[in-house]
Every structure is written in C-alpha cells, then in structure tokens.
Design a protein around this motif. Structure first.
Motif, PDB file in Angstrom:
ATOM      1  N   ILE A 160      53.458  25.102 -19.646  1.00 46.18           N
ATOM      2  CA  ILE A 160      53.967  25.391 -20.969  1.00 46.18           C
ATOM      3  C   ILE A 160      55.610  26.502 -22.038  1.00 46.18           C
ATOM      4  N   MET A 161      56.027  27.446 -21.042  1.00 45.40           N
ATOM      5  CA  MET A 161      57.238  27.700 -21.540  1.00 45.40           C
ATOM      6  C   MET A 161      58.530  26.538 -21.390  1.00 45.40           C
ATOM      7  N   GLY A 162      58.216  26.476 -20.167  1.00 44.24           N
ATOM      8  CA  GLY A 162      58.952  24.831 -19.998  1.00 44.24           C
ATOM      9  C   GLY A 162      58.916  23.630 -20.718  1.00 44.24           C
ATOM     10  N   ARG A 163      57.990  23.322 -21.482  1.00 48.06           N
ATOM     11  CA  ARG A 163      57.529  22.659 -22.427  1.00 48.06           C
ATOM     12  C   ARG A 163      58.609  22.489 -23.989  1.00 48.06           C
ATOM     13  N   MET A 164      58.565  24.329 -23.663  1.00 39.63           N
ATOM     14  CA  MET A 164      59.242  24.638 -24.942  1.00 39.63           C
ATOM     15  C   MET A 164      60.658  24.911 -25.177  1.00 39.63           C
ATOM     16  N   ALA A 165      61.024  25.061 -23.835  1.00 39.63           N
ATOM     17  CA  ALA A 165      62.368  25.333 -23.681  1.00 39.63           C
ATOM     18  C   ALA A 165      63.226  23.339 -23.677  1.00 39.63           C
ATOM     19  N   ALA A 166      62.440  22.635 -23.406  1.00 37.11           N
ATOM     20  CA  ALA A 166      62.645  21.067 -22.737  1.00 37.11           C
ATOM     21  C   ALA A 166      62.499  21.391 -25.120  1.00 37.11           C
ATOM     22  N   LYS A 167      61.891  21.204 -25.722  1.00 38.19           N
ATOM     23  CA  LYS A 167      61.731  20.845 -26.440  1.00 38.19           C
ATOM     24  C   LYS A 167      63.157  21.190 -28.049  1.00 38.19           C
ATOM     25  N   GLU A 168      62.953  22.736 -27.276  1.00 37.70           N
ATOM     26  CA  GLU A 168      64.183  23.453 -28.235  1.00 37.70           C
ATOM     27  C   GLU A 168      65.802  22.347 -27.563  1.00 37.70           C
ATOM     28  N   PHE A 169      65.937  22.952 -26.640  1.00 36.90           N
ATOM     29  CA  PHE A 169      67.041  21.794 -25.574  1.00 36.90           C
ATOM     30  C   PHE A 169      67.418  20.398 -25.939  1.00 36.90           C
ATOM     31  N   MET A 170      66.443  19.625 -26.003  1.00 40.43           N
ATOM     32  CA  MET A 170      66.337  18.483 -26.957  1.00 40.43           C
ATOM     33  C   MET A 170      67.875  18.350 -27.599  1.00 40.43           C
ATOM     34  N   CYS A 171      67.397  19.248 -28.519  1.00 39.48           N
ATOM     35  CA  CYS A 171      67.496  19.542 -30.058  1.00 39.48           C
ATOM     36  C   CYS A 171      69.295  19.030 -30.059  1.00 39.48           C
ATOM     37  N   ASP A 172      69.493  20.000 -28.974  1.00 37.35           N
ATOM     38  CA  ASP A 172      71.380  20.084 -28.463  1.00 37.35           C
ATOM     39  C   ASP A 172      72.022  19.148 -27.676  1.00 37.35           C
ATOM     40  N   ASP A 173      70.342  17.421 -27.274  1.00 39.17           N
ATOM     41  CA  ASP A 173      70.804  16.629 -26.516  1.00 39.17           C
ATOM     42  C   ASP A 173      71.437  17.526 -25.021  1.00 39.17           C
ATOM     43  N   PHE A 174      70.860  18.648 -24.238  1.00 43.64           N
ATOM     44  CA  PHE A 174      70.790  18.637 -23.687  1.00 43.64           C
ATOM     45  C   PHE A 174      70.593  17.995 -22.014  1.00 43.64           C
TER      46      PHE A 174
END
Length: 233
Positions: A98-112
């Motif tokens: 779940i925390m991996g999903r959270m990180a991915a959703k947030e980092f995708m906003c910055d094109d990580f």
C-alpha cells in the motif's frame, strides 16, 4: 472516491484495523495510515528534483544514479519508524504494498518513472525470506508496479549472506557489512537499460550501492533509487 463493499465494512466491525502510526482505528476508506497521519507524514518532496537532492548525492561517485527519492523522512522511535517496524518484523506485507502504491502515485506527478524499464527490489537471503515469509522490498515494488505498469525483476541479483541489522552501525561499518553479500544471479536482458532499485529505508546508501554494483557490471545500465524512508541527517 473509493467504493467500500458491505462485507469490507462488516470485516472492519469484526476485526478493526488500526493506523500503524498513531494506533487510531481506521475508517473503512483508510488503509495502513489514517488521513490525519497521512496529512502530517514528513514527506521528503525529493521527487520534484530527483537528480540533485540529498538522497541522490549519497550515490554520486558510487553509482550512475538518474533519480533518487524517498516518500518520507525516517527517524528511529518515531511514528514513521513504526511503519517500517510493522512491515519488517510484525508480518504485515500489505503495508509495503500500500505504501508502494502511495509513493508511486505521488512520484508520477513529478515524472519520476520516465525512462525506467523495470524494478529490482533489494533481495533477502533464502533463510531470511523463509523466516519472514516475504521480502518487504518486493512488497513495496509490487505496489509501485501496479501503479506504474513497470515489471519487477527479482532474480537479477541474489543476497548470499545476511550480516545482521544495519541499524546501530556507523557509516563505514555499514559499507563493510554489505560489500560482499550480493552476487549477480543472471544476465540482464539487453532491453533493460534503466533499473529502479527499491528498498524500505536508505541511511548511508551502502546496501543500495552493494546491490546495484552487481547490476551496473553490465554496460550502459542506469540506476534510479526509491525507498519508503530516508534517514534524516
């Protein structure tokens, strides 16, 4: 808005879930951490400048790092430390997912994740995996993979020796502790040029460097790094 099934609500009544940070009972729409703790989670914000930041600088001169970021700042004996403790030692692999999903959703906003070809979770030894029942880094990777669509490669590197916890070791002891514990397990497919290495917490970066050094033995491999926690200095 998340849709919660009737049976999910019934299960919550029978066996209430609690926030791993504050211990408060979670609502039917909350997962792992409550909305209040999520709001106050000490996010690093490093994904906004994923090449030139304090975490990336841990690897400069040691790895060909493209991007590096952690979701939150980690401090021992804090509420954020309990996220990692419950994930690693209390049999809660769902926290990593779940925390991996959270990180991915947030980092995708910055094109990580732009340009990354696949995910490599830092491996455990066979004995450690058997005792725990799962690899916490792989659980984090599963959550990231579900959001980004990136494949997971958990067989490129293997860990041959567990040298004990890094928690109480100095920077130099950490480097020595993991220098020779990883080996390349199989050739890296030619299509993989940029790999995301995932771990639960980064402190000095020693574990990431030791693991990734087996990946960059192949020509032209670039590395990015993602962790849930980053030890604040």
């Amino acid at each position: 808005m998340k849709i919660v099934s009737f049976w999910h609500r019934v299960l919550d009544l029978i066996s209430p879930r609690i926030c791993v940070m504050c211990g408060r009972r979670l609502s039917a729409t909350e997962e792992v951490i409550c909305n209040k703790c999520n709001f106050h989670l000490p996010r690093t914000g490093l994904a906004k400048d994923a090449y030139n930041n304090v975490m990336a600088k841990l690897f400069w001169g040691r790895l060909p790092v493209e991007h590096a970021s952690a979701l939150f700042y980690y401090e021992g004996h804090s509420e954020t430390a309990n996220i990692i403790y419950q994930l690693k030692y209390k049999g809660h692999p769902e926290i990593g997912y779940i925390m991996g999903r959270m990180a991915a959703k947030e980092f995708m906003c910055d094109d990580f994740f732009d340009g990354i070809d696949g995910i490599v979770p830092v491996p455990l030894t066979k004995d450690r995996f058997k005792a725990r029942g799962y690899n916490q880094s792989e659980e984090i990777a599963k959550g990231i993979s579900e959001i980004t669509g990136l494949p997971i490669y958990n067989d490129l590197v293997k860990r041959t020796v567990f040298q004990g916890s890094q928690t109480r070791k100095s920077r130099w002891e950490r480097n020595d502790n993991v220098e020779h514990v990883f080996t390349a397990n199989k050739p890296i497919p030619a299509r993989l040029k940029h790999l995301l290495v995932v771990d639960d917490v980064v402190t000095t970066g020693a574990t990431i460097v030791a693991c990734s050094s087996k990946l960059v033995q192949s020509d032209d491999i670039k590395i990015s790094v993602l962790s849930l926690g980053l030890t604040k200095r």
